[in-house]
Every structure is written in C-alpha cells, then in structure tokens.
Design a protein around this motif. Sequence first.
Motif, short mmCIF file in Angstrom:
data_model
loop_
_atom_site.label_atom_id
_atom_site.label_comp_id
_atom_site.label_asym_id
_atom_site.label_seq_id
_atom_site.Cartn_x
_atom_site.Cartn_y
_atom_site.Cartn_z
N GLN A 141 2.88 -7.24 -6.91
CA GLN A 141 2.13 -6.41 -7.85
C GLN A 141 2.45 -4.93 -7.62
O GLN A 141 2.69 -4.19 -8.58
CB GLN A 141 0.62 -6.64 -7.65
N ALA A 142 2.46 -4.53 -6.34
CA ALA A 142 2.73 -3.12 -6.04
C ALA A 142 4.16 -2.75 -6.46
O ALA A 142 4.38 -1.70 -7.08
CB ALA A 142 2.55 -2.87 -4.55
N ALA A 143 5.11 -3.64 -6.17
CA ALA A 143 6.51 -3.36 -6.51
C ALA A 143 6.70 -3.29 -8.03
O ALA A 143 7.38 -2.40 -8.55
CB ALA A 143 7.42 -4.42 -5.90
N ARG A 184 0.85 -1.21 0.00
CA ARG A 184 0.00 0.00 0.00
C ARG A 184 0.88 1.26 0.00
O ARG A 184 0.58 2.23 -0.69
CB ARG A 184 -0.89 0.02 1.24
N ALA A 185 1.96 1.22 0.79
CA ALA A 185 2.84 2.39 0.87
C ALA A 185 3.49 2.66 -0.49
O ALA A 185 3.60 3.81 -0.92
CB ALA A 185 3.91 2.16 1.94
N LEU A 186 3.91 1.59 -1.17
CA LEU A 186 4.53 1.76 -2.49
C LEU A 186 3.53 2.39 -3.47
O LEU A 186 3.88 3.30 -4.23
CB LEU A 186 4.99 0.41 -3.04
N LEU A 187 2.30 1.90 -3.41
CA LEU A 187 1.28 2.44 -4.32
C LEU A 187 0.95 3.89 -3.97
O LEU A 187 0.74 4.71 -4.86
CB LEU A 187 0.00 1.59 -4.25
N TRP A 188 0.94 4.20 -2.67
CA TRP A 188 0.69 5.59 -2.24
C TRP A 188 1.76 6.51 -2.81
O TRP A 188 1.49 7.63 -3.24
CB TRP A 188 0.69 5.64 -0.71
N LEU A 189 3.00 6.01 -2.82
CA LEU A 189 4.10 6.83 -3.34
C LEU A 189 4.02 7.00 -4.85
O LEU A 189 4.32 8.07 -5.38
CB LEU A 189 5.44 6.16 -3.01
N ALA A 190 3.63 5.92 -5.55
CA ALA A 190 3.81 5.92 -7.00
C ALA A 190 2.56 6.28 -7.80
O ALA A 190 2.69 6.86 -8.88
CB ALA A 190 4.31 4.54 -7.45
N ALA A 191 1.39 5.94 -7.30
CA ALA A 191 0.19 6.08 -8.13
C ALA A 191 -0.14 7.54 -8.43
O ALA A 191 0.03 8.39 -7.57
CB ALA A 191 -0.99 5.42 -7.44
N PRO A 192 -0.61 7.81 -9.64
CA PRO A 192 -1.06 9.18 -9.95
C PRO A 192 -2.25 9.52 -9.05
O PRO A 192 -2.98 8.62 -8.62
CB PRO A 192 -1.51 9.10 -11.41
N ASP A 193 -2.44 10.81 -8.80
CA ASP A 193 -3.51 11.25 -7.88
C ASP A 193 -4.85 10.62 -8.23
O ASP A 193 -5.60 10.20 -7.37
CB ASP A 193 -3.64 12.78 -7.91
#
Lengths: 199, 109
Positions: free
Chosen positions: A53-55, A10-19
């Motif tokens: 998946q997130a990584a 979740r933290a990785l996705l929070w960092l990477a995903a577009p708004d």
Amino acid sequence: MTAFLVDAGRALLWLAAPDRDRATIPGDLEEEMRIRVDEGSPEWSAAWWFFRQAANSLLPLLAVRWRQGEFARLALVSLLAFGVPVRLLDLLWTFVLSQVPLKADAMRPDGMVAASLVTAVACAACAGYAWARECRGSESRAGMMCALMSAALQGACLAVSAARWPAWFMAASMCAAAAASAAGSLARRWQIKKERTAI
Amino acid sequence: MRGAYLGEFEQVVLLALVRLGDGAYGLRIRREIETRTSREVSIGAVYATLDRLESQGLVLSSLGDPTPERGGRAKRIFELTAGGAAALRRSREVLDGMWEGVSIDGLPG
C-alpha cells in the motif's frame, strides 16, 4: 521481517505524504493492518499488504505535493539561495580569467576552486535553512529534499561552467553542497528546539 | 466549467462518501471502494483524489480525534459538499443521456 516491512512502509509514507496527511495516512494503514490481523490474516501477510500500500501510494502522493506547488517552491528557494549565487561567482571567475592573456580556458587556480567551494557550501547551508523555515513541522524531510536539490544544482552549475573541473571535484562539491544544505536545515531544527526550551 | 465532469475514479470516491455518510475517512473509503468494485486501490490514490476534489470544493475535510488503534494518530474525516452532490448528479445525467437507447449486446468483445 514483519517489523522491517512496516518500518519500510512508514519510511516511504514519511517521504511521500503531504505535510497535512503525514500522520493520517499511516494511521489509516496501521488501523487497517490491525483489522486484517484480527480478521485472521497472518501478521507477515498484513505487513506485506502495508508495505505494498505504501509503495503503491508513492506516486499519487508525490503528485499531490507537485500539484500543491511544493517542488516549485523548493526549486525557487534553492535557485535564489544557492543556484544563482554559485553561478554568478562562476561567471565572475570566467570574466576575471578572460581579462588575463593566455588564461581564458585555463583550469581554475586552487585559490579560486577553494573560494568556489566555500561559496557553494555557504549558499547550500542558507538554502537548507530557508527551506526548513518554509516547511515548518517537517524540517528533516525538507533538509533531505533541499540537499538533493542543492547537489543537483551544483552539478548543473559545474556542468555548464566554462572551466574544466576534475571529476573528483565535481563529486566532492556536490556532496559538500548536499551536506551543507542538510546542515542548514538541522540548524533550523536546533533553533526551533532552543526556542521551545526557552518558552 | 472546470469540475463539471468527473472522472471515473472521482465518481467512485464521491459515491463511497455518499454511501458511508458521516464519519467517512481514508480507511473506510478505501475499503468501501475495494469491496464494491473488487479492485485493489491504494490509500495514496484515494487521498490524491480527495485532495483534488477538495481543491474543487466538492469535498470538505476535518481532523477527527486521535485513537489508540491508530497509534495515537488522528483521522481525516471527509464529507460531500452541495457542489459535490451536484457534480455527481450531473455526471450521472451525462452518462444516462449517453446510454439512452444504446445497446451493446451485438458488439464484439
């Protein structure tokens, strides 16, 4: 371990995903993780799948933000609010010292160093605030990104400066710039919270 | 014209949208691709491709309702546009044209 893997993902996705997709992408993955568990997959295996998946999504999602121009805008805001003023101040010190005989290549006096640091901190706070304003709804992440950018810019400014800076000062001023930038974005968050409470 | 030729993965994603019809969203698209192509696909790659296709006007997206099994998060629903369908057709014509009369049976490998 299972919860840690999911939280890390979740933290990785929070960092990477577009708004725009900051909620939808973790939602898709969590739904599929539940489906996997329902289909008989052990929980740890489903959590490991979630993390992988997130990584694996990190680079494609950062590429989306790059394509949308987010990093270019951040660089511009940081340059205008932080890089340019700090560099101009450094050039001013260089000019002033060049007018003093036998002082051209000298170390900066303590007063100048302190003034440079205060300016850098003030500019970094402005940059953090301005970038958090730009990134409505994701101020925390904006603060983190701007802190990294401010630290990098401060390092670059000191590296190209004509003056000689001690290593401890370079490290300390980069940390101070990053902290001030994060504080600027926190101030913006606080302001939004206050406005909401008033409404 | 830009967007006239689709990359392989872009074609795969658009074909998944065609196969899924209404209510295609990230999870279903990813699973459809994985099932059909037998290759592991990251959700990030799917969203990145859909974002690119959307910016070219080949795909439209809208937010669905949040559901409890997704932790209260909404789905992003994707659908193919007329331009997307045309691009798919064109890509197939190009490939069919290249394959016409070609035999690779005697080639090494």
